[in-house]
Design a protein around this motif. Structure first.
Motif, short mmCIF file in Angstrom:
data_model
loop_
_atom_site.label_atom_id
_atom_site.label_comp_id
_atom_site.label_asym_id
_atom_site.label_seq_id
_atom_site.Cartn_x
_atom_site.Cartn_y
_atom_site.Cartn_z
N ILE A 269 0.88 -1.17 0.00
CA ILE A 269 0.00 0.00 0.00
C ILE A 269 0.92 1.22 0.00
O ILE A 269 1.11 1.87 1.02
CB ILE A 269 -0.93 -0.01 1.22
CG1 ILE A 269 -1.66 -1.35 1.34
CG2 ILE A 269 -1.96 1.12 1.14
CD1 ILE A 269 -2.48 -1.50 2.61
N PRO A 270 1.50 1.55 -1.14
CA PRO A 270 2.56 2.57 -1.17
C PRO A 270 2.04 3.97 -0.87
O PRO A 270 0.95 4.36 -1.27
CB PRO A 270 3.10 2.47 -2.60
CG PRO A 270 2.00 1.84 -3.40
CD PRO A 270 1.26 0.95 -2.46
N THR A 271 2.86 4.72 -0.15
CA THR A 271 2.48 6.06 0.27
C THR A 271 3.40 7.09 -0.38
O THR A 271 4.09 6.81 -1.36
CB THR A 271 2.54 6.18 1.80
OG1 THR A 271 3.85 5.80 2.25
CG2 THR A 271 1.53 5.28 2.47
N MET A 272 3.39 8.27 0.17
CA MET A 272 4.16 9.40 -0.31
C MET A 272 5.62 9.02 -0.53
O MET A 272 6.25 8.37 0.31
CB MET A 272 4.06 10.52 0.72
CG MET A 272 4.64 11.83 0.32
SD MET A 272 4.33 13.06 1.63
CE MET A 272 2.59 13.42 1.37
N GLY A 273 6.16 9.40 -1.68
CA GLY A 273 7.54 9.10 -2.00
C GLY A 273 7.71 7.93 -2.94
O GLY A 273 8.75 7.80 -3.59
N HIS A 274 6.71 7.03 -3.03
CA HIS A 274 6.74 5.94 -4.00
C HIS A 274 6.29 6.47 -5.37
O HIS A 274 5.53 7.43 -5.46
CB HIS A 274 5.80 4.80 -3.58
CG HIS A 274 6.29 4.03 -2.40
ND1 HIS A 274 6.12 4.46 -1.11
CD2 HIS A 274 6.95 2.84 -2.32
CE1 HIS A 274 6.63 3.57 -0.27
NE2 HIS A 274 7.15 2.59 -0.97
N LYS A 275 6.72 5.81 -6.41
CA LYS A 275 6.29 6.23 -7.73
C LYS A 275 4.81 5.91 -7.94
O LYS A 275 4.24 5.05 -7.26
CB LYS A 275 7.15 5.58 -8.82
CG LYS A 275 6.94 4.09 -9.00
CD LYS A 275 7.81 3.57 -10.15
CE LYS A 275 7.52 2.09 -10.44
NZ LYS A 275 8.31 1.59 -11.58
N SER A 276 4.22 6.56 -8.90
CA SER A 276 2.80 6.36 -9.20
C SER A 276 2.58 4.97 -9.79
O SER A 276 3.36 4.49 -10.60
CB SER A 276 2.33 7.43 -10.18
OG SER A 276 0.98 7.26 -10.51
N ALA A 277 1.49 4.33 -9.38
CA ALA A 277 1.04 3.05 -9.93
C ALA A 277 2.19 2.04 -10.08
O ALA A 277 2.39 1.48 -11.15
CB ALA A 277 0.35 3.27 -11.27
N PRO A 278 2.93 1.75 -9.01
CA PRO A 278 4.13 0.92 -9.14
C PRO A 278 3.86 -0.54 -9.50
O PRO A 278 4.78 -1.23 -9.96
CB PRO A 278 4.77 1.02 -7.75
CG PRO A 278 3.63 1.32 -6.83
CD PRO A 278 2.71 2.19 -7.62
N GLN A 279 2.63 -1.03 -9.29
CA GLN A 279 2.33 -2.44 -9.54
C GLN A 279 1.58 -2.67 -10.85
O GLN A 279 1.26 -3.80 -11.20
CB GLN A 279 1.51 -3.00 -8.38
CG GLN A 279 2.18 -2.87 -7.02
CD GLN A 279 1.26 -3.27 -5.88
OE1 GLN A 279 0.23 -3.91 -6.07
NE2 GLN A 279 1.59 -2.86 -4.66
N LEU A 280 1.30 -1.61 -11.58
CA LEU A 280 0.37 -1.69 -12.70
C LEU A 280 0.84 -2.66 -13.80
O LEU A 280 0.04 -3.47 -14.31
CB LEU A 280 0.14 -0.30 -13.28
CG LEU A 280 -0.92 -0.17 -14.37
CD1 LEU A 280 -2.28 -0.68 -13.90
CD2 LEU A 280 -1.04 1.29 -14.82
N ASP A 281 2.09 -2.59 -14.18
CA ASP A 281 2.58 -3.46 -15.26
C ASP A 281 2.56 -4.93 -14.84
O ASP A 281 2.26 -5.81 -15.66
CB ASP A 281 3.99 -3.05 -15.67
CG ASP A 281 4.01 -1.72 -16.43
OD1 ASP A 281 2.95 -1.33 -16.96
OD2 ASP A 281 5.06 -1.08 -16.46
#
Length: 677
Positions: A269-281
């Motif tokens: 459940i990534p929060t501030m500082g993680h890239k956007s949509a990191p699991q999408l691919d």
């Protein structure tokens, strides 16, 4: 807007969903006695009013007493739950949205000292780091009764009129069987993947038999646990394929990672500082391999990213769960061409971290979870008033926004050259710059409503009274305090000095953090990342007790990366000059001794003392003598106190001008005071 991918309808078997936007299952801890009563219902129906296609309720709704509600979960093992689920389903359906529920047995992700004091159960006797309980390794009769409990729970869900359900299959009992890290069994439920999936398949088959072929069933599953000892992406793909080939499922809701540690949750459940949509691919690969209708949510915070996820064919339904806590009317605004007015999710994770403190609340939407008392959209006031707001931090900006939305004439006086207050200090740390969205959105809303801003205006009494105000809001915030020191106060550097850039960072630094929250840890990460040798000292028995599980891992990673030295249980008493260095003296309350450390610079973070001079100067001129009717405040009523017949205006102070708290407290102060003004 008709061609917007997010607004296209979606057909899931017999269920027509009006658009592609989804709020995935999560538990805001709004239940009463484990039941989704009025507050729970209003929270989800607000999203339906706001145009969402489907909302998933009951994150981790539990099916059996030995899976007690760890954080306000819905208790599906109670027959009376049907009544409340039915009312919620009817309300959501009436507003045009679909509604499903997530069901689970938490397994080892729980503790034994909850509700009925039953031991947690799991495939094997392996403790989970987060909840710290040793589970009982399940026997055959445990499996039989849990399978039956799942089927009973599903029957209650169907009887209540919901559109479907999904099984929680990451970090909970079913996935604990799947994972070789938690399943060490030597019987037919352990070893090969087929054996490890045996218990879950028994559950899925029992539920399908109970609810029939037409009731919608899905699984929210991790397809890569991303840690040594767990199952990898290849085996995760095999699990997804086996679920697909079983013919028992209508959709998959895919995530990536593990949740048995706080570090794991912070990436799941990534929060501030993680890239956007990191699991999408990763999720798109599962969709392509299985051909199943695929849902997903993980830091898809903005409409543009969500739109891309649908338009590119990576997802069928896109989860914007935390964004809907920030603004439950995303879809309606999108359809009306008002995308620029959507209140942004800034990714702080305050909502999920706050669950363990009692209930989920959005850091900058005071109405979320309080729908019964605080409307998301305010009605115009009966009479236009003049409102003066002093201070343009989050609380002051919210006061200006709410007053202007009510139709009042608003003037904001801000001593600095720009709005933002302490939020600007936080944004000095690159990883946390997203927090500026709290300020930017309010400035845009205020501009749209014609609020007048006066910057570089250190407001004094005459400045305020010259406006002939009806209401004055003192939102002057606080100032750093070093008054606790017995001596050497002039030698202390504050966290504000460092983050504002007014004082350069030294080479060897001792940072004393008596706040235990983001302020101190943000400062620590900031100076450590600049190459300083940092010694972090706190009087607490642990590092940053006020920071929740999805946020503190990033700070501790920085501590590890930069070699930060940490000392607990020491209270700073004094600072003294020692040649060209400083000596800090601490008291150890447990050992009743004193310790000293030499360093080049001592940074202090102890919260903010109210900056309230203007308030006390204005107080005798006000109708209410500055008093807030606390009974009316907590009941969300109108402030009507009249104690001074010669007074010219109502006077209130909010946020840190009252006491050192946080952004949400300041915004809630403003909303409660002004929503009926």
């Amino acid at each position: 807007m008709k061609d917007d991918p997010l607004l296209r309808p979606y057909q899931l078997k017999h269920l027509a969903i009006r658009n592609r936007v989804l709020s995935t299952a999560h538990e805001p801890a709004y239940t009463e006695d484990g039941l989704p009563k009025e507050r729970y219902r209003l929270y989800h129906s607000e999203k339906a009013k706001g145009g969402i296609g489907m909302t998933m309720i009951g994150g981790s709704s539990v099916v059996a007493p030995d899976s007690p509600p760890a954080f306000g979960n819905i208790t599906l093992y109670k027959d009376e739950v049907v009544k409340w689920l039915s009312e919620l389903a009817d309300d959501v359906h009436e507003h045009g949205a679909a509604v499903m529920i997530q069901i689970t047995h938490l397994g080892r992700r729980n503790n034994w000292n909850k509700t009925d004091w039953l031991p947690p159960i799991a495939p094997s006797h392996i403790k989970e780091a987060t909840h710290r309980a040793y589970p009982k390794a399940m026997e055959d009769w445990d499996m039989d009764r849990v399978v039956a409990a799942y089927a009973d729970a599903a029957e209650r869900v169907k009887a209540a009129g919901l559109d479907g359900l999904e099984f929680e299959c990451y970090g909970h009992l079913i996935d604990q069987f799947w994972s070789p890290a938690t399943n060490k069994r030597q019987d037919e439920y352990g070893g090969s993947l087929e054996n490890r999936m045996r218990f879950g398949m028994r559950v899925f088959e029992a539920v399908r038999d109970r609810v029939g072929p037409d009731f919608l069933i899905g699984a929210r599953l991790s397809c890569d646990e991303t840690f040594e000892g767990g199952f990898d992406e290849a085996e995760g793909h095999r699990i997804a394929m086996k679920l697909t080939e079983s013919g028992l499922f209508d959709f998959l809701n895919v995530v990536r990672g593990h949740v048995d540690t706080h570090e794991g949750v912070s990436h799941m459940i990534p929060t501030m500082g993680h890239k956007s949509a990191p699991q999408l691919d990763h999720v798109a690969k599962i969709r392509e391999a299985t051909g199943m209708p695929t849902f997903h949510a993980a830091r898809i915070q903005d409409v543009a990213t969500a739109r891309y996820a649908i338009e590119s064919g990576k997802l069928d339904m896109v989860g914007m769960t935390r964004p809907h806590m920030a603004d439950p009317h995303i879809v309606n605004k999108l359809a009306a061409g008002l995308e620029d007015q959507i209140r942004p999710c800034v990714g702080m994770g305050y909502c999920i971290d706050a669950i363990y403190a009692g209930q989920a609340v959005c850091i900058h939407n005071a109405a979320t979870g309080r729908e019964k008392s605080i409307p998301h959209v305010l009605k115009p006031a009966g009479r236009k008033k003049k409102v003066v707001v002093v201070g343009a931090g989050p609380g002051g900006l919210e006061a200006a926004r709410v007053a202007s939305e009510r139709g009042h004439e608003v003037v904001v006086m801000e001593a600095a050259a720009q709005a933002g207050g302490q939020v600007l200090l936080t944004a000095a740390l690159q990883r946390r710059k997203e927090i500026l969205g709290i300020v930017d959105w309010r400035l845009e809303e205020c501009e749209r409503k014609g609020v007048e801003f006066r910057y570089n205006c250190f407001a004094e009494t005459d400045d305020v009274t010259a406006e002939n105000p009806d209401i004055v809001i003192v939102a002057t915030g606080g100032i750093p305090s070093t008054a606790f020191l017995k001596s050497g106060e002039h030698l202390a550097t504050t966290s504000w000095d460092i983050l504002s850039g007014s004082v350069p960072t030294g080479k060897n630094i001792l940072l004393y953090d008596d706040g235990g929250s983001h302020e101190g840890m943000t400062t620590a990460e900031f100076v450590a990342s600049q190459g300083a040798n940092l010694h972090y000292v706190t009087p607490e028995r642990m590092v940053a007790p006020e920071i929740g599980g999805t946020n503190y891992p990033a700070y501790l990673k920085a501590f590890s990366d930069f070699g930060v030295q940490t000392t607990l249980n020491l209270k700073l008493e004094s600072i003294a000059q020692s040649g060209n260095r400083l000596t800090a003296t601490f008291y150890d309350e447990y050992g009743r001794t004193r310790k000293t450390f030499e360093t080049d610079q001592v940074i202090v973070e102890t919260g903010a003392a109210p900056f309230d001079d203007l308030y006390f100067e204005l107080k005798p001129m006000s109708v209410n003598l500055g008093e807030t009717d606390l009974d009316a405040l907590v009941k969300y009523g109108t402030q009507t106190l009249s104690k001074n017949p010669d007074g010219g205006f109502q006077l209130f102070r909010i946020g840190d001008a009252v006491a050192s708290r946080n952004i949400h407290a300041a915004i809630l102060d403003a909303k409660r005071l002004l929503m009926h003004a």
